[in-house]
Enzyme design. Structure first.
Site, PDB file in Angstrom:
ATOM      1  N   HIS A 349       0.894  -0.908   0.045  1.00 44.47           N
ATOM      2  CA  HIS A 349       0.336  -0.389  -0.158  1.00 44.47           C
ATOM      3  C   HIS A 349       0.923   1.224   0.309  1.00 44.47           C
ATOM      4  O   HIS A 349       2.572   1.392   1.005  1.00 44.47           O
ATOM      5  CB  HIS A 349      -0.744  -0.212   0.814  1.00 44.47           C
ATOM      6  CG  HIS A 349      -1.976   0.733   1.270  1.00 44.47           C
ATOM      7  ND1 HIS A 349      -3.135   0.860   0.602  1.00 44.47           N
ATOM      8  CD2 HIS A 349      -2.029   2.232   0.924  1.00 44.47           C
ATOM      9  CE1 HIS A 349      -3.743   1.587  -0.195  1.00 44.47           C
ATOM     10  NE2 HIS A 349      -2.930   2.836   1.068  1.00 44.47           N
ATOM     11  N   ALA A 350       0.621   2.200  -1.187  1.00 40.35           N
ATOM     12  CA  ALA A 350       1.236   3.331  -1.345  1.00 40.35           C
ATOM     13  C   ALA A 350       1.597   3.983   0.200  1.00 40.35           C
ATOM     14  O   ALA A 350       0.612   4.495   0.828  1.00 40.35           O
ATOM     15  CB  ALA A 350       1.090   4.128  -2.188  1.00 40.35           C
ATOM     16  N   HIS A 379       0.161  11.910  -5.235  1.00 38.20           N
ATOM     17  CA  HIS A 379      -0.643  11.826  -4.108  1.00 38.20           C
ATOM     18  C   HIS A 379       0.405  11.692  -3.271  1.00 38.20           C
ATOM     19  O   HIS A 379       0.336  12.397  -2.461  1.00 38.20           O
ATOM     20  CB  HIS A 379      -1.514  10.422  -4.215  1.00 38.20           C
ATOM     21  CG  HIS A 379      -1.847  10.759  -2.718  1.00 38.20           C
ATOM     22  ND1 HIS A 379      -3.209  11.016  -2.790  1.00 38.20           N
ATOM     23  CD2 HIS A 379      -1.517   9.931  -1.650  1.00 38.20           C
ATOM     24  CE1 HIS A 379      -3.508  11.027  -1.709  1.00 38.20           C
ATOM     25  NE2 HIS A 379      -2.170  10.464  -0.823  1.00 38.20           N
ATOM     26  N   GLU A 380       1.692  10.408  -3.511  1.00 34.57           N
ATOM     27  CA  GLU A 380       2.633  10.366  -2.656  1.00 34.57           C
ATOM     28  C   GLU A 380       4.183  11.664  -2.476  1.00 34.57           C
ATOM     29  O   GLU A 380       4.390  12.041  -1.863  1.00 34.57           O
ATOM     30  CB  GLU A 380       2.839   9.244  -2.776  1.00 34.57           C
ATOM     31  CG  GLU A 380       2.369   8.096  -2.708  1.00 34.57           C
ATOM     32  CD  GLU A 380       1.489   8.143  -1.429  1.00 34.57           C
ATOM     33  OE1 GLU A 380       1.910   7.869  -0.461  1.00 34.57           O
ATOM     34  OE2 GLU A 380       0.408   7.357  -1.655  1.00 34.57           O
ATOM     35  N   HIS A 383       2.835  14.805  -0.206  1.00 31.25           N
ATOM     36  CA  HIS A 383       2.744  14.496   0.645  1.00 31.25           C
ATOM     37  C   HIS A 383       4.680  15.047   0.940  1.00 31.25           C
ATOM     38  O   HIS A 383       5.114  15.121   1.928  1.00 31.25           O
ATOM     39  CB  HIS A 383       3.032  12.623   1.001  1.00 31.25           C
ATOM     40  CG  HIS A 383       0.846  12.378   1.485  1.00 31.25           C
ATOM     41  ND1 HIS A 383       0.994  13.008   2.635  1.00 31.25           N
ATOM     42  CD2 HIS A 383       0.952  11.121   0.856  1.00 31.25           C
ATOM     43  CE1 HIS A 383      -0.833  12.874   2.504  1.00 31.25           C
ATOM     44  NE2 HIS A 383      -0.218  10.926   1.778  1.00 31.25           N
ATOM     45  N   GLU A 407      -3.911  14.746   2.585  1.00 31.77           N
ATOM     46  CA  GLU A 407      -4.120  13.823   1.531  1.00 31.77           C
ATOM     47  C   GLU A 407      -4.344  14.174  -0.108  1.00 31.77           C
ATOM     48  O   GLU A 407      -4.829  13.811  -0.813  1.00 31.77           O
ATOM     49  CB  GLU A 407      -5.757  12.823   2.155  1.00 31.77           C
ATOM     50  CG  GLU A 407      -4.799  12.069   2.840  1.00 31.77           C
ATOM     51  CD  GLU A 407      -3.701  11.231   2.704  1.00 31.77           C
ATOM     52  OE1 GLU A 407      -3.074  10.793   1.936  1.00 31.77           O
ATOM     53  OE2 GLU A 407      -3.219  10.984   3.314  1.00 31.77           O
ATOM     54  N   HIS A 509      -6.512   0.249   5.831  1.00 36.00           N
ATOM     55  CA  HIS A 509      -6.440   1.396   6.643  1.00 36.00           C
ATOM     56  C   HIS A 509      -6.901   1.109   7.480  1.00 36.00           C
ATOM     57  O   HIS A 509      -7.005   1.331   8.611  1.00 36.00           O
ATOM     58  CB  HIS A 509      -7.169   2.657   5.748  1.00 36.00           C
ATOM     59  CG  HIS A 509      -6.641   2.981   5.023  1.00 36.00           C
ATOM     60  ND1 HIS A 509      -6.575   3.010   3.371  1.00 36.00           N
ATOM     61  CD2 HIS A 509      -5.737   4.590   4.631  1.00 36.00           C
ATOM     62  CE1 HIS A 509      -6.024   3.459   2.845  1.00 36.00           C
ATOM     63  NE2 HIS A 509      -5.308   3.944   3.269  1.00 36.00           N
ATOM     64  N   TYR A 519      -9.818  10.737   3.850  1.00 36.05           N
ATOM     65  CA  TYR A 519      -9.982  11.081   2.344  1.00 36.05           C
ATOM     66  C   TYR A 519     -11.150  11.524   1.359  1.00 36.05           C
ATOM     67  O   TYR A 519     -11.440  11.729   1.047  1.00 36.05           O
ATOM     68  CB  TYR A 519      -9.534   9.782   1.894  1.00 36.05           C
ATOM     69  CG  TYR A 519      -8.265   9.157   2.360  1.00 36.05           C
ATOM     70  CD1 TYR A 519      -7.020   9.224   1.642  1.00 36.05           C
ATOM     71  CD2 TYR A 519      -8.205   8.273   3.358  1.00 36.05           C
ATOM     72  CE1 TYR A 519      -5.855   8.937   2.257  1.00 36.05           C
ATOM     73  CE2 TYR A 519      -6.771   7.474   4.149  1.00 36.05           C
ATOM     74  CZ  TYR A 519      -5.514   7.870   3.257  1.00 36.05           C
ATOM     75  OH  TYR A 519      -4.597   7.188   3.555  1.00 36.05           O
TER      76      TYR A 519
HETATM   77  O1  X8Z Z   1      -4.407   5.598   0.951  1.00 36.98           O
HETATM   78  C1  X8Z Z   1      -3.902   6.185   0.201  1.00 36.98           C
HETATM   79  C2  X8Z Z   1      -2.907   6.471  -0.680  1.00 36.98           C
HETATM   80  C3  X8Z Z   1      -1.841   6.855   0.310  1.00 36.98           C
HETATM   81  S1  X8Z Z   1      -2.027   7.802   1.792  1.00 36.98           S
HETATM   82  C4  X8Z Z   1      -2.762   5.427  -0.924  1.00 36.98           C
HETATM   83  N1  X8Z Z   1      -4.991   6.080  -0.193  1.00 36.98           N
HETATM   84  C5  X8Z Z   1      -6.525   6.490  -0.005  1.00 36.98           C
HETATM   85  C6  X8Z Z   1      -6.665   4.329  -0.112  1.00 36.98           C
HETATM   86  O2  X8Z Z   1      -6.060   3.760  -1.331  1.00 36.98           O
HETATM   87  O3  X8Z Z   1      -8.140   4.188   0.193  1.00 36.98           O
HETATM   88  C7  X8Z Z   1      -5.512   7.084  -1.536  1.00 36.98           C
HETATM   89  C8  X8Z Z   1      -7.295   7.572  -1.961  1.00 36.98           C
HETATM   90  C9  X8Z Z   1      -7.472   6.780  -1.074  1.00 36.98           C
HETATM   91 ZN    ZN Z   2      -1.966   9.849   1.281  1.00 32.33          ZN
END
Ligand code: X8Z
Ligand code: ZN
Length: 610
Positions: A349-350, A379-380, A383, A407, A509, A519
């Site tokens: 997960h990024a 996105h990254e 951050h 975010e 998450h 988000y």
């Molecule tokens: O978790 C993330 C990022 C890292 S902070 C990749 N996002 C959420 C997800 O993937 O569920 C970005 C959009 C929503």
């Molecule tokens: Zn993020």
């Protein structure tokens, strides 16, 4: 990317030192009425301790996230336990200065210490350690999870690709259902974790952990809950139109059996493991309205240019430097994990990392060459550029104005990936820019990702708030989850879920304990920021055609917003960049206005809703 306090670590020696000093000064100070000078000295001590231990904490977490083994889990769990104990001790100590007349910045720092812990443990012996072992186990269970599919063992990140690409409903159902077997065994740990963290939150004076999470927004926690509902109310009509048209497209593709028109949509046919983005449906299922002016296919452009994941990151960096930001340090490229390494388990997960609060910033991704990941690298990096900008602040202010801001930055940049921008960077030829008639399709593509996300972004923490408050008992965790999925997203599972399923745990998450309302906020804020940037460059065309690439003026104002970090209430920071102090979804509605009109026409006569 974790919150500073939640992400800090401590070595045994550092802990011994800090523990000794803390214990002595706390005892001494407890004997006398605290003074303003005591508060200042306390905050100095906290900031020094955190900046010293923060780097080691981040490095331990990095090593674990890029090489999950028994030992790295062990190290991370120990670090997390020590850190929780320390953060709880600081939070309790901060409460001693309540009621003192202190300078604003000190009051703010003390408040942040009290509400900035994601998962507090009570001071009962062994609680922090048990909590840390549980959270490490949950996180690793998710990241090392695999499914069996057509005779192959498929790792987590490839299951996402299957959900995007498969079109056979039976196969989709299998992948979807198999992945949820990974989260089933998390349930007992999750229940226990909620008990411990709630006890921790109560010790710190909160009703429960949900209230503590909601208290991080410079407003009353109940008002915050109303605020997100208000924002949802603004965008809900747009979501309902999108839902209606997508359900109808799915019905054409799959028929009444799989995609009936009078029911919530089956969650496994939306092109994403969690139905949080429907972008994968664009093209073959959600068909272009104007095939002659169809929007550019980013993946095809990247492939045509033979772009590698590294090229994608360099391109995203190029957007930031075009605004006047300093290039990333060479160490970013030496130390980041840009693609999935062979031969070891990693958290795919990024995420974006700030290792030393100076310039050792990195991303950790398992990047593939596709449109989703092209947005994710932006996105990254958002951050990382935020982290670098606020490193000038005192340690306790080194965070986003609120977590939604953090975010939203990279996503706001990615909204500027317009066809004209793609020409500027050489991915597209001028004569390939779609004509204006293609805008509906471009907007549809964006809506399938950004508008489809909104109810999901909202409900993950609505579920957790209900779990933390006890409104949902452990027996009701899963049914409560699906109630929210149906109510907000209008989706349903492909088949009845087993009584012992723990489907929320199948979303990173939840086992990762990253609050999610950020988000939802970011999906509103990114449009607010983007519109403000477009106003700053004097853009007068349709909002979705605007790109602020190369604008030094936007760069300067963005930098000012980022540099402020968490040093002041977020409305002040929002005002700096947008001129407004309110969260407001009208920029979302502006952006999608032509699409909304198109959808209303298209859906006329259909029976929408679920
Ligand atoms: O978790 C993330 C990022 C890292 S902070 C990749 N996002 C959420 C997800 O993937 O569920 C970005 C959009 C929503
Ligand atoms: Zn993020």
């Amino acid at each position: 990317m974790r919150h500073l306090i939640a992400g800090l670590a401590l070595s045994t020696s550092a802990l011994a030192l800090a523990g000794c000093v803390d214990a002595r000064s706390a005892q001494e100070a407890a004997q006398a009425e605290p003074t303003a000078a005591d508060a200042a000295a306390f905050l100095d001590r906290v900031e020094t301790t955190y900046s010293e231990v923060g780097e080691e904490a981040a490095r331990i977490s990095w090593v674990k996230a890029t090489n999950i083994t028994y030992d790295t889990n062990w190290l991370e769990a120990r670090m997390a336990a020590e850190l929780t104990e320390m953060a709880v001790e600081f939070a309790n100590e901060a409460a001693r200065f309540d009621g003192l007349d202190l300078p604003e910045d000190q009051k703010r720092k003390l408040a942040l210490l009290k509400q900035g812990i994601t998962l507090p443990a009570p001071t009962t012996a062994g609680a922090a350690e048990e909590l840390a072992q549980i959270t490490t186990r949950l996180d690793s269970t998710y990241s090392t999870g695999t499914i069996d599919f057509r005779g192959d063992t498929v790792p987590q990140n490839r299951t996402e690709v299957l959900m995007r690409e498969l079109r056979d409903p039976a196969a989709l159902e299998t992948v979807w259902t198999e992945w949820r077997k990974v989260s089933k065994p998390m349930k007992d740990d999750y229940v226990r974790m909620v008990e411990i963290a709630n006890a921790g939150a109560e010790e710190l004076g909160y009703d429960d952990l949900g209230q503590m999470w909601r208290s991080g927004y410079d407003m009353d926690p109940d008002e915050f809950a109303d605020e997100v509902d208000r924002l949802w109310g603004q965008v809900k009509p747009l979501y309902e139109q999108l839902h209606c048209t997508v359900r109808s497209s799915l019905n054409e593709a799959y028929g009444d059996e799989i995609a009936p028109l009078d029911q919530p949509i089956r969650a496994d046919i939306l092109g994403n493991m969690w139905a949080q983005s429907w972008a994968a449906l664009y093209g073959d299922i959600v068909r272009p309205a104007n095939p002659d002016a169809a929007p550019v296919d980013i993946q095809a452009l990247l492939e045509r240019a033979e772009a590698t994941p590294l090229d994608m990151v360099r391109t995203a960096e190029g957007f930031f430097t075009s605004l006047g930001f300093e290039p990333l340090p060479e160490t970013f490229y030496e130390r980041s994990q840009i693609t999935k390494p062979e031969g070891r388990e990693v958290v795919c997960h990024a995420s974006a990392w700030n290792l030393d609060s100076k310039d050792d910033v990195r991303i950790k991704m398992c990047t593939e060459v596709n449109a989703d990941d092209f947005v994710t690298v932006h996105h990254e990096l958002g951050h990382n550029f935020y982290q670098r900008a606020y490193n000038i602040q005192p340690t306790l202010f080194q965070s986003g104005a609120n977590d939604g801001f953090h975010e939203a930055i990279g996503d706001m940049i990615a909204l500027s990936i317009t066809p004209e921008y793609l020409v500027q960077i050489g991915l597209l030829e001028q004569d390939e820019v779609p004509a204006a008639e293609g805008d509906i399709d471009l907007l549809m593509q964006q809506a399938l990702s950004k508008v489809a996300f909104l109810p999901f972004g909202l409900l993950v923490d609505k579920w957790r708030w209900e779990v933390f408050s006890g409104e949902l008992s452990p027996e009701e965790y899963n049914s409560g989850w699906w109630d929210l999925r149906e109510e907000y997203q209008g989706i349903r599972p492909p088949a009845e879920r087993p009584a012992d399923a723990f489907d929320p745990g199948a979303k990173y998450h939840v086992p990762g304990n990253t609050p999610y309302m950020r988000y939802f906020l970011a999906h509103i804020l990114q449009f607010q920021f983007y519109k403000a940037a477009c106003d700053q460059i004097g853009w007068e065309g349709p909002l979705h055609r605007c790109s602020f690439y190369n604008s030094k003026e936007v760069g300067e104002r963005l930098d000012a917003m980022l540099e402020a970090g968490q040093s002041q209430p977020w409305p002040d920071t929002l005002e700096l960049f947008t001129g407004s102090r309110e969260l407001d979804a009208s920029a979302v509605l502006d952006y999608f206005e032509p699409l909304m009109r198109h959808l209303e026409d298209e859906n006329e006569g259909r029976s929408c809703g679920w």
